[in-house]
Design a protein around this motif. Structure first.
Motif, short mmCIF file in Angstrom:
data_model
loop_
_atom_site.label_atom_id
_atom_site.label_comp_id
_atom_site.label_asym_id
_atom_site.label_seq_id
_atom_site.Cartn_x
_atom_site.Cartn_y
_atom_site.Cartn_z
N UNK A 177 -2.14 -1.56 -3.36
CA UNK A 177 -1.84 -0.83 -4.60
C UNK A 177 -0.98 -1.65 -5.56
N UNK A 178 -0.09 -2.44 -5.02
CA UNK A 178 0.78 -3.28 -5.84
C UNK A 178 0.82 -4.69 -5.29
N UNK A 179 1.02 -5.64 -6.18
CA UNK A 179 1.32 -7.02 -5.81
C UNK A 179 2.60 -7.39 -6.55
N UNK A 185 0.04 -3.43 -10.65
CA UNK A 185 -0.63 -2.29 -10.02
C UNK A 185 -2.10 -2.69 -9.97
N UNK A 186 -2.68 -2.75 -8.77
CA UNK A 186 -4.01 -3.34 -8.61
C UNK A 186 -4.99 -2.40 -7.93
N UNK A 219 0.87 -1.18 0.00
CA UNK A 219 0.00 0.00 0.00
C UNK A 219 0.90 1.22 0.00
N UNK A 220 0.56 2.21 -0.83
CA UNK A 220 1.35 3.43 -0.91
C UNK A 220 0.63 4.58 -0.22
N UNK A 221 1.39 5.60 0.13
CA UNK A 221 0.83 6.80 0.75
C UNK A 221 0.09 7.65 -0.27
N UNK A 222 0.74 7.89 -1.41
CA UNK A 222 0.21 8.80 -2.42
C UNK A 222 0.15 8.10 -3.77
N UNK A 273 3.48 11.00 -10.60
CA UNK A 273 4.94 10.99 -10.65
C UNK A 273 5.54 10.19 -9.49
N UNK A 274 4.93 10.27 -8.32
CA UNK A 274 5.41 9.50 -7.16
C UNK A 274 5.12 8.02 -7.36
N UNK A 275 3.94 7.72 -7.88
CA UNK A 275 3.56 6.34 -8.15
C UNK A 275 4.49 5.71 -9.19
#
Length: 155
Positions: free
Chosen positions: A107-109, A101-102, A74-77, A81-83
């Motif tokens: 957010x990611x696997x 990217x899910x 899980x990401x913050x933002x 560009x950050x992603x």
């Protein structure tokens, strides 16, 4: 370029997904076409992006990578560009075999192939703890690869 696939194209794709090393002449015999016709079809399938590559399946344990780890991140933002920066760090890591990217809770696997848990621990420090945009992650160590394939069903 959109490509209409007929039953022979699908049969060729099915055969090649199971043995990409098969000679075009042998492939032609199996689908009832000449080598030249198979060559034209394969070129069209490649040029249109249906065939994206050719690979050999390798037993990871035979190359010293017996541990498969699945990680949910899980990401913050999700600012683009950050992603993209986070995604790049995952894609550039040689131990990451697959990166998705899910949608949903995560957010990611990632699917990683590592030598041992020490190597995975080092990767967590590099990829997750050192990245300010990674909020949390969940690790699942694979106990048995019951099925591992990238073949796409043709029918």
């Amino acid at each position: 370029m959109d490509t209409a696939l007929d039953t022979i194209d699908l049969e060729i794709l099915d055969i090649l997904q199971h043995d990409a090393r098969l000679a075009q002449s042998a492939l032609g015999t199996r689908v009832g076409l000449s080598t030249a016709a198979v060559n034209r079809r394969m070129r069209r399938l490649t040029d249109s992006g249906v065939i994206t590559g050719s690979a050999v399946t390798v037993a990871p344990e035979k190359l010293g990578r017996p541990v498969t780890v699945i990680v949910h991140i899980a990401v913050e933002s999700e600012q683009l560009d950050i992603l993209d920066e986070v995604r790049s760090s995952f894609v550039d890591c040689r131990q990451v075999q697959q990166c998705y990217y899910v949608a949903g809770e995560w957010d990611f696997v990632l699917i990683l192939m590592v030598r041992d848990m020490q190597e995975y621990t080092e990767l967590t420090r590099q990829l997750f703890f050192a990245n300010d945009n990674v909020r949390r992650f969940s690790t699942h160590v694979v106990m048995d690869r019951a099925k591992a394939t990238l073949t796409v069903p043709t029918r």
